[in-house]
Enzyme design. Structure first.
Site, mmCIF file in Angstrom:
data_model
loop_
_atom_site.group_PDB
_atom_site.id
_atom_site.type_symbol
_atom_site.label_atom_id
_atom_site.label_comp_id
_atom_site.label_asym_id
_atom_site.label_seq_id
_atom_site.Cartn_x
_atom_site.Cartn_y
_atom_site.Cartn_z
ATOM 1 N N CYS A 178 0.834 -1.210 0.000
ATOM 2 C CA CYS A 178 0.000 0.000 0.000
ATOM 3 C C CYS A 178 0.863 1.253 0.000
ATOM 4 O O CYS A 178 1.852 1.325 0.724
ATOM 5 C CB CYS A 178 -0.875 0.062 1.254
HETATM 6 P P1 XMP Z 1 -0.930 -7.366 3.236
HETATM 7 O O1 XMP Z 1 -0.116 -6.558 4.180
HETATM 8 O O2 XMP Z 1 -1.547 -8.582 3.870
HETATM 9 O O3 XMP Z 1 -2.134 -6.413 2.801
HETATM 10 O O4 XMP Z 1 -0.163 -7.727 2.010
HETATM 11 C C1 XMP Z 1 -3.186 -6.849 1.977
HETATM 12 C C2 XMP Z 1 -4.275 -5.784 1.928
HETATM 13 O O5 XMP Z 1 -3.797 -4.596 1.306
HETATM 14 C C3 XMP Z 1 -4.934 -3.874 0.776
HETATM 15 N N1 XMP Z 1 -4.600 -3.454 -0.584
HETATM 16 C C4 XMP Z 1 -4.219 -2.204 -0.913
HETATM 17 N N2 XMP Z 1 -4.131 -1.096 -0.155
HETATM 18 N N3 XMP Z 1 -3.312 0.087 -2.045
HETATM 19 C C5 XMP Z 1 -3.681 0.072 -0.730
HETATM 20 O O6 XMP Z 1 -3.571 1.097 -0.050
HETATM 21 C C6 XMP Z 1 -3.401 -0.986 -2.863
HETATM 22 O O7 XMP Z 1 -3.035 -0.930 -4.027
HETATM 23 C C7 XMP Z 1 -3.883 -2.196 -2.267
HETATM 24 N N4 XMP Z 1 -4.110 -3.440 -2.764
HETATM 25 C C8 XMP Z 1 -4.528 -4.179 -1.707
HETATM 26 C C9 XMP Z 1 -6.125 -4.807 0.844
HETATM 27 O O8 XMP Z 1 -6.958 -4.407 1.921
HETATM 28 C C10 XMP Z 1 -5.481 -6.163 1.106
HETATM 29 O O9 XMP Z 1 -6.332 -7.077 1.749
#
Ligand code: XMP
Length: 341
Positions: A178
């Site tokens: 993110c």
């Molecule tokens: P982890 O830390 O488990 O996080 O890899 C997965 C979660 O990240 C979110 N997600 C995003 N958040 N930009 C964001 O700010 C993105 O491009 C993005 N893609 C995924 C989502 O909630 C996921 O479950």
């Protein structure tokens, strides 16, 4: 007064007296409400490098849940749901947006065999989510589990619950890929969101989402108020995650793991990009996801044993959290390799 926000690494759980003789005595099940029951409180993230049919099947077979992502055409999503639901799984989810064909997708998902739907948008505390929840409730009725997110505050959680969500994904900007907080200045440290949301008086389940790096973080989230956790990076880079296994010049194999708001992901699913709030990254290939899930489950069981808790409700009531300093964190990590002899 400016509020302080705690993240996973700022905290530790204080060990408690335990009379648990074997980790097999521990029950990790959770009733998420409205027909969704898990025996392992873990969900795989609806991302195009995490959850398609193979990941969903593995997650469901291990007692967790898998949510088929929505970054595809309705026909592609239908095939992915169909392929997983053929195997008879009971905790299969389908992700939805809040515009375009989301109602058709919801209807399709339920007809093809999804057990629940999940509104999956970056800023869930939003009028379009309110409207979508109202329409989805009318379409799916009162007895179908609807998950929604993401939000970062107690007010967000309560509103989504009042608008019809049975469970809510809690966490803005903490995920491994993110960049929302850097890009927009907005977000709340992941564990703090869980702590705040756990004060709810609504009948709604909390899913801690984003920034969970290991089983210790999962135990902290569950101890401080989450009913389940959602994982992206912990499950990506496995045989069951979508995407090719690639090899670098040193012979190391890896897979792509990317944010759904990264430039690469946006171009792939909608042919253009707007606000960039994620990055694309490479992570080492780690083989079968079953091994990864089993390791995480062992860690979670051990965590409950340290808390003297036989189930998730006991973990929540017995847990005592303390904050740790930067030196405490350094001590918490393995540090033999940094030592000067
Ligand atoms: P982890 O830390 O488990 O996080 O890899 C997965 C979660 O990240 C979110 N997600 C995003 N958040 N930009 C964001 O700010 C993105 O491009 C993005 N893609 C995924 C989502 O909630 C996921 O479950």
């Amino acid at each position: 007064m400016i509020k302080k926000g705690l993240s996973y690494d700022d905290t530790l759980l204080v060990p408690q007296y335990s009379d648990i003789r074997s980790r097999s005595e521990i029950d990790l099940s959770v009733n998420m409400g409205n027909g969704l029951y898990l025996t392992l409180p873990m969900l795989s993230a609806p991302m195009d490098t995490v959850t398609e049919s193979d990941m969903a099947i593995s997650m469901c077979n291990h007692g967790g849940a898998g949510i088929i992502h929505r970054y595809n055409t309705m026909e592609q999503q239908e095939k992915l749901i169909f392929d997983a639901a053929g195997t008879g799984v009971a905790s299969l989810g389908a992700a939805l947006g809040v515009s375009g064909d989301y109602l058709e997708r919801a209807h399709m998902a339920r007809s093809v065999g999804a057990n629940f739907v999940c509104i999956d948008v970056a800023h869930g505390h939003h009028i379009m989510v309110k409207e979508a929840l109202r329409h989805l409730r009318m379409l799916l009725g009162d007895n179908f589990h609807i998950m929604a997110g993401n939000i970062a505050t107690l007010k967000g959680l309560n509103d989504l619950s009042d608008w019809g969500a049975n469970s809510v994904k809690v966490g803005i900007g903490g995920g491994a890929i993110c960049s929302t907080r850097i890009q927009t200045g907005h977000g709340v440290p992941g564990l703090q969101s869980v702590i705040d949301c756990a004060k709810t008086d609504r009948d709604v389940k909390i899913i801690a989402d984003g920034g969970i790096k290991n089983s210790g973080d999962i135990v902290k989230a569950l101890a401080l108020g989450a009913d389940a956790v959602m994982c992206g990076s912990l499950l990506a880079g496995t045989a069951e995650s979508p995407g090719e296994i690639k090899m670098d010049s040193d012979g190391n194999s890896w897979k792509v793991y990317r944010g759904m708001a990264s430039k690469e992901a946006q171009i792939d699913w909608r042919g253009k990009y707007s606000s960039l709030e994620g990055v694309s990254s490479q992570i080492p290939y780690r083989g079968d996801v079953a091994e990864v899930i089993n390791d995480l489950e062992r860690g979670i069981r051990s965590g409950l044993s340290y808390a003297g808790a036989r189930n998730l409700a006991q973990l929540h009531s017995k847990a005592q959290m303390m904050t740790q300093t930067v030196s405490g964190l350094a001590e918490s990590r393995t540090h033999i390799t940094n030592r000067k002899w």
